[in-house]
Design a protein around this motif. Structure first.
Motif, mmCIF file in Angstrom:
data_model
loop_
_atom_site.group_PDB
_atom_site.id
_atom_site.type_symbol
_atom_site.label_atom_id
_atom_site.label_comp_id
_atom_site.label_asym_id
_atom_site.label_seq_id
_atom_site.Cartn_x
_atom_site.Cartn_y
_atom_site.Cartn_z
ATOM 1 N N SER A 121 34.202 32.037 30.316
ATOM 2 C CA SER A 121 34.172 33.121 29.313
ATOM 3 C C SER A 121 33.829 34.423 30.059
ATOM 4 O O SER A 121 34.339 35.397 29.577
ATOM 5 C CB SER A 121 33.165 32.860 28.268
ATOM 6 O OG SER A 121 33.328 31.858 27.359
ATOM 7 N N LEU A 124 36.713 35.766 31.736
ATOM 8 C CA LEU A 124 37.795 36.236 30.802
ATOM 9 C C LEU A 124 37.386 37.474 30.318
ATOM 10 O O LEU A 124 38.251 38.528 30.167
ATOM 11 C CB LEU A 124 37.922 35.198 29.824
ATOM 12 C CG LEU A 124 38.766 34.208 29.975
ATOM 13 C CD1 LEU A 124 38.799 32.915 29.128
ATOM 14 C CD2 LEU A 124 40.317 34.327 30.260
ATOM 15 N N LEU A 127 38.167 39.908 32.757
ATOM 16 C CA LEU A 127 39.664 40.255 33.067
ATOM 17 C C LEU A 127 40.127 41.070 32.063
ATOM 18 O O LEU A 127 41.020 41.829 32.224
ATOM 19 C CB LEU A 127 40.415 39.022 33.137
ATOM 20 C CG LEU A 127 40.102 38.010 34.287
ATOM 21 C CD1 LEU A 127 40.730 36.646 34.202
ATOM 22 C CD2 LEU A 127 40.731 38.824 35.528
ATOM 23 N N CYS A 130 41.119 44.298 32.989
ATOM 24 C CA CYS A 130 41.934 44.524 34.046
ATOM 25 C C CYS A 130 43.459 45.104 33.199
ATOM 26 O O CYS A 130 44.290 45.336 33.860
ATOM 27 C CB CYS A 130 42.397 43.378 34.767
ATOM 28 S SG CYS A 130 40.806 42.955 36.014
ATOM 29 N N ARG A 131 43.409 44.962 32.016
ATOM 30 C CA ARG A 131 44.774 45.235 31.185
ATOM 31 C C ARG A 131 45.047 46.676 31.566
ATOM 32 O O ARG A 131 46.176 46.889 31.552
ATOM 33 C CB ARG A 131 44.261 45.039 29.765
ATOM 34 C CG ARG A 131 44.725 44.013 29.021
ATOM 35 C CD ARG A 131 44.816 43.987 27.676
ATOM 36 N NE ARG A 131 44.218 42.781 26.677
ATOM 37 C CZ ARG A 131 44.789 41.585 26.924
ATOM 38 N NH1 ARG A 131 45.939 41.433 27.229
ATOM 39 N NH2 ARG A 131 43.989 40.825 25.959
ATOM 40 N N CYS A 133 44.348 48.338 34.212
ATOM 41 C CA CYS A 133 44.105 48.580 35.666
ATOM 42 C C CYS A 133 45.331 49.220 35.982
ATOM 43 O O CYS A 133 46.619 49.234 35.685
ATOM 44 C CB CYS A 133 43.959 47.495 36.233
ATOM 45 S SG CYS A 133 43.796 47.651 38.202
ATOM 46 N N VAL A 158 36.626 35.123 39.711
ATOM 47 C CA VAL A 158 37.477 36.197 40.105
ATOM 48 C C VAL A 158 37.795 36.481 41.442
ATOM 49 O O VAL A 158 38.635 36.855 42.084
ATOM 50 C CB VAL A 158 37.527 37.251 39.083
ATOM 51 C CG1 VAL A 158 38.582 38.399 39.222
ATOM 52 C CG2 VAL A 158 37.691 36.925 37.607
ATOM 53 N N PRO B 89 47.647 43.947 37.080
ATOM 54 C CA PRO B 89 47.777 43.571 35.652
ATOM 55 C C PRO B 89 48.306 42.461 35.521
ATOM 56 O O PRO B 89 47.932 41.452 34.570
ATOM 57 C CB PRO B 89 48.423 44.877 35.071
ATOM 58 C CG PRO B 89 48.242 45.968 35.939
ATOM 59 C CD PRO B 89 48.151 45.427 37.238
ATOM 60 N N ARG B 96 44.326 35.081 33.453
ATOM 61 C CA ARG B 96 43.493 35.020 32.130
ATOM 62 C C ARG B 96 44.076 33.559 31.387
ATOM 63 O O ARG B 96 43.568 33.053 30.657
ATOM 64 C CB ARG B 96 43.799 36.156 31.255
ATOM 65 C CG ARG B 96 42.773 36.767 30.726
ATOM 66 C CD ARG B 96 42.959 38.094 30.404
ATOM 67 N NE ARG B 96 43.947 38.752 29.994
ATOM 68 C CZ ARG B 96 44.746 39.531 30.245
ATOM 69 N NH1 ARG B 96 43.909 40.655 31.278
ATOM 70 N NH2 ARG B 96 45.895 40.104 29.768
ATOM 71 N N LEU B 103 39.515 26.717 29.550
ATOM 72 C CA LEU B 103 38.156 26.985 28.614
ATOM 73 C C LEU B 103 38.575 25.963 27.134
ATOM 74 O O LEU B 103 37.740 25.434 26.960
ATOM 75 C CB LEU B 103 37.953 28.576 28.357
ATOM 76 C CG LEU B 103 36.855 28.669 27.031
ATOM 77 C CD1 LEU B 103 35.717 28.405 27.840
ATOM 78 C CD2 LEU B 103 36.785 30.250 27.086
#
Lengths: 164, 164
Positions: A121, A124, A127, A130-131, A133, A158, B89, B96, B103
């Motif tokens: 979690s 995640l 991350l 990073c969208r 980024c 990561v 990304p 992800r 998960l």
DNA sequence: TCAAACCCTTACGTTTACGTAAGAGTGATA
DNA sequence: TATCACTCTTACGTAAACGTAAGGGTTTGA
């Protein structure tokens, strides 16, 4: 229709019938016999294995124990221990011991998996950042974007992949 | 003291050093290399694998993923996917996705194990009643003692072994 | 320079729980 | 009785993640 009905009327099942009812393969059932986990009640004149209904139960029991993480060999020991202790209380004590151990083990596993789920979690969540980024930034430099997670640290899950 | 210090001053570790620091065996590290999970930074003149410090991190990362239930082959795919997506990304999105799947899977496993733990507890509770079972009663007849558990039913975990 | 401690490659071994195939017999049905 | 679906035994194959052994170089420090 197969011959299952006539056999069933005699309450005897062939290995294929047992297989269908338990979802196991014939080979698996043969294996269980090799390991001494389940013997047919009788053999037909021609050598076919004939089981009674409790054979199905036995296999479901095996399945349960497998799900709990027992190996077939351990299950065999289980049966042996059972057969060796002459009195019910004694046998029950042994079984209780084994179950207690397994319960502890299972709980430890659950705890471990819970920790891992938390870590997942966390990774995640990281991350998510990073969208947005910068596209021009290559992943090899990831983590150096200055936009580190909540705790300003790249999770190992990561970090381990990003570097090199 | 070994030669680790001089090597360390050059920030280069031999496979044995890596092994000691990660608790893995040399063989395992060789295997990871065969699978493309970790390559030495360089080779010494004589052919020795020489790693930088991040090799340790990579192995810890591998360990983590293994704990999560990824196979080495899956981890390899992981690295490949990472290497193939040129932009951060995009790579992050894939990672992800994988993490999200894992998960969910992990949570399912936890749920399953929890159910099993409950069943174990239940069986143990049932077995408690056997402490005072009549010694003269053999285990083959267990369950027929009339003192069945809270729900007056022998749990499968106990029933499966007792019959036959 | 010598020896102890490492490392290299190659390659077969191990364990678990079956999968799969071959060659042949069996049983219920048409 | 002819079939067709099933079953029998025997025995090798499989995947994962290393273990282990053999035969032989490499480093390094005394």
């Amino acid at each position: 229709m197969t011959n299952e009905f006539s056999a069933e009327s005699l309450s005897l099942l062939k290995v294929g019938d047992i297989a269908r009812r338990t979802g196991k393969t014939v080979r698996a059932i043969h294996l269980y016999e090799e390991l001494g986990l389940l013997n047919p009640a009788v053999r037909s004149k021609g050598g076919f294995r004939m089981y009674r209904g409790d054979g199905v139960k036995r296999i479901e029991w095996i399945q349960k124990l497998q799900d709990m993480g027992f190996s077939l060999t351990e299950i065999k020991v289980f049966l042996r221990v059972w057969g060796e202790s002459a009195t019910a209380p004694k046998a029950m004590a042994t079984v209780r011991e084994i179950f207690t151990d397994k319960l502890r083990e299972t709980r430890e596993t659950i705890a471990r998996l819970t920790r891992l789920a938390d870590e997942l979690s966390e990774s995640l969540a990281f991350l998510e950042g990073c969208r947005s980024c910068d596209q021009s930034q290559h992943q090899r430099e990831c983590g150096g974007c200055g936009r580190s997670g909540p705790d300003h640290e790249v999770p190992l899950l990561v970090d381990g992949i990003a570097k090199r």
